[in-house]
Write a protein that holds these residues in place. Structure first.
Motif, PDB file in Angstrom:
ATOM      1  N   MET A 179       4.533  17.616  60.093  1.00  0.00           N
ATOM      2  CA  MET A 179       4.195  19.219  60.562  1.00  0.00           C
ATOM      3  C   MET A 179       3.921  19.941  59.667  1.00  0.00           C
ATOM      4  SD  MET A 179       6.226  19.369  64.370  1.00  0.00           S
ATOM      5  CE  MET A 179       6.041  21.005  64.558  1.00  0.00           C
ATOM      6  N   LEU A 180       5.048  19.999  58.549  1.00  0.00           N
ATOM      7  CA  LEU A 180       5.049  20.847  57.260  1.00  0.00           C
ATOM      8  C   LEU A 180       3.495  20.507  56.591  1.00  0.00           C
ATOM      9  CD1 LEU A 180       6.419  22.765  55.570  1.00  0.00           C
ATOM     10  CD2 LEU A 180       7.413  20.674  54.552  1.00  0.00           C
ATOM     11  N   ALA A 181       3.213  19.184  56.437  1.00  0.00           N
ATOM     12  CA  ALA A 181       2.084  19.001  55.648  1.00  0.00           C
ATOM     13  C   ALA A 181       0.969  19.440  56.225  1.00  0.00           C
ATOM     14  CB  ALA A 181       1.788  17.404  55.596  1.00  0.00           C
ATOM     15  N   ALA A 182       0.918  19.503  57.654  1.00  0.00           N
ATOM     16  CA  ALA A 182      -0.408  20.077  58.289  1.00  0.00           C
ATOM     17  C   ALA A 182      -0.469  21.482  58.160  1.00  0.00           C
ATOM     18  CB  ALA A 182      -0.400  19.570  59.655  1.00  0.00           C
ATOM     19  N   THR A 183       0.531  22.071  58.150  1.00  0.00           N
ATOM     20  CA  THR A 183       0.748  23.815  58.028  1.00  0.00           C
ATOM     21  C   THR A 183       0.416  24.032  56.497  1.00  0.00           C
ATOM     22  OG1 THR A 183       2.896  23.733  59.502  1.00  0.00           O
ATOM     23  CG2 THR A 183       2.584  25.666  57.968  1.00  0.00           C
ATOM     24  N   VAL A 184       0.902  23.448  55.575  1.00  0.00           N
ATOM     25  CA  VAL A 184       0.273  23.599  54.370  1.00  0.00           C
ATOM     26  C   VAL A 184      -1.077  23.231  54.015  1.00  0.00           C
ATOM     27  CG1 VAL A 184       0.775  22.733  51.731  1.00  0.00           C
ATOM     28  CG2 VAL A 184       2.594  23.009  53.372  1.00  0.00           C
ATOM     29  N   ALA A 185      -1.664  22.424  54.490  1.00  0.00           N
ATOM     30  CA  ALA A 185      -3.067  22.083  54.421  1.00  0.00           C
ATOM     31  C   ALA A 185      -3.630  23.119  54.970  1.00  0.00           C
ATOM     32  CB  ALA A 185      -3.230  20.801  55.080  1.00  0.00           C
ATOM     33  N   ILE A 186      -3.319  23.711  56.225  1.00  0.00           N
ATOM     34  CA  ILE A 186      -4.140  24.593  57.017  1.00  0.00           C
ATOM     35  C   ILE A 186      -3.969  25.956  56.057  1.00  0.00           C
ATOM     36  CG2 ILE A 186      -4.109  26.292  58.971  1.00  0.00           C
ATOM     37  CD1 ILE A 186      -3.150  23.892  60.460  1.00  0.00           C
ATOM     38  N   SER A 187      -3.050  26.323  55.675  1.00  0.00           N
ATOM     39  CA  SER A 187      -2.608  27.645  54.736  1.00  0.00           C
ATOM     40  C   SER A 187      -3.465  27.513  53.747  1.00  0.00           C
ATOM     41  CB  SER A 187      -1.283  27.955  54.390  1.00  0.00           C
ATOM     42  OG  SER A 187      -0.681  26.855  53.439  1.00  0.00           O
ATOM     43  N   LEU A 188      -3.706  26.266  52.888  1.00  0.00           N
ATOM     44  CA  LEU A 188      -4.419  26.053  51.723  1.00  0.00           C
ATOM     45  C   LEU A 188      -5.880  26.387  51.955  1.00  0.00           C
ATOM     46  CD1 LEU A 188      -2.428  23.378  49.896  1.00  0.00           C
ATOM     47  CD2 LEU A 188      -2.599  25.701  49.296  1.00  0.00           C
ATOM     48  N   ALA A 189      -6.503  25.845  53.130  1.00  0.00           N
ATOM     49  CA  ALA A 189      -7.682  26.003  53.704  1.00  0.00           C
ATOM     50  C   ALA A 189      -8.370  27.392  54.277  1.00  0.00           C
ATOM     51  CB  ALA A 189      -8.042  25.090  54.890  1.00  0.00           C
ATOM     52  N   LEU A 190      -7.262  28.401  54.479  1.00  0.00           N
ATOM     53  CA  LEU A 190      -7.680  29.653  54.756  1.00  0.00           C
ATOM     54  C   LEU A 190      -8.091  30.438  53.684  1.00  0.00           C
ATOM     55  CD1 LEU A 190      -4.601  30.414  57.342  1.00  0.00           C
ATOM     56  CD2 LEU A 190      -7.064  29.840  57.768  1.00  0.00           C
ATOM     57  N   PRO A 191      -8.817  31.299  54.070  1.00  0.00           N
ATOM     58  CA  PRO A 191      -9.456  32.333  52.845  1.00  0.00           C
ATOM     59  C   PRO A 191      -8.550  33.273  52.464  1.00  0.00           C
ATOM     60  CG  PRO A 191     -10.442  32.741  54.724  1.00  0.00           C
ATOM     61  CD  PRO A 191      -9.723  31.671  55.066  1.00  0.00           C
ATOM     62  N   ARG A 192      -8.202  33.427  51.101  1.00  0.00           N
ATOM     63  CA  ARG A 192      -7.223  34.375  50.731  1.00  0.00           C
ATOM     64  C   ARG A 192      -7.816  35.755  50.660  1.00  0.00           C
ATOM     65  NH1 ARG A 192      -4.191  31.710  46.171  1.00  0.00           N
ATOM     66  NH2 ARG A 192      -4.541  29.678  46.236  1.00  0.00           N
ATOM     67  N   GLU A 193      -6.804  36.558  51.137  1.00  0.00           N
ATOM     68  CA  GLU A 193      -6.910  38.080  51.304  1.00  0.00           C
ATOM     69  C   GLU A 193      -7.288  38.663  49.925  1.00  0.00           C
ATOM     70  OE1 GLU A 193      -3.852  40.054  53.552  1.00  0.00           O
ATOM     71  OE2 GLU A 193      -3.742  38.233  54.870  1.00  0.00           O
ATOM     72  N   ALA A 194      -8.076  39.482  49.864  1.00  0.00           N
ATOM     73  CA  ALA A 194      -8.450  40.270  48.685  1.00  0.00           C
ATOM     74  C   ALA A 194      -7.427  41.367  47.998  1.00  0.00           C
ATOM     75  CB  ALA A 194     -10.026  40.888  48.974  1.00  0.00           C
TER      76      ALA A 194
END
Length: 114
Positions: free
Chosen positions: A99-114
């Motif tokens: 679950m932690l690995a999936a959460t990290v992968a999702i957060s890394l795939a999200l676009p960064r805020e400007a």
């Protein structure tokens, strides 16, 4: 005293209840195969015990799938999840790790805020 015994039995996880003799015999054949690194031969012996609610058998089926594919698979995670639901602590660790690995992968795939 009978109430205390009844309460104690109700508090046991399902996996603590005795397996049917033929299912226990199959598990007793599968565990030595797993421990002898003959893991590909163990699932047919462990699956009846896992289907009967044995958390240890569920956990080792998860291990077999994870090790066979050198990483977490859907099948491994499903066996770990089932074992965790039956109180198997190492399975709980694998599920939380996935679950932690999936959460990290999702957060890394999200676009960064400007």
């Amino acid at each position: 005293m009978p109430r205390l015994l009844t309460f104690a039995l109700l508090m046991l996880p399902l996996s603590a209840l005795a397996l049917e003799p033929e299912v226990q015999a199959a598990k007793d054949e599968g565990m030595p195969l797993y421990n002898a690194h003959l893991r590909s031969q163990a699932p047919p012996y462990l699956e009846p015990a896992a289907e009967a609610g044995d958390a240890e058998a569920m956990y080792y089926l998860g291990e077999i799938h994870r090790l066979r594919h050198m990483g977490m698979t859907r099948e491994a995670l499903e066996w770990y999840r089932r074992a965790a639901e039956h109180g198997e602590p190492y399975a709980m660790l694998w599920v939380s790790s996935a679950m932690l690995a999936a959460t990290v992968a999702i957060s890394l795939a999200l676009p960064r805020e400007a």
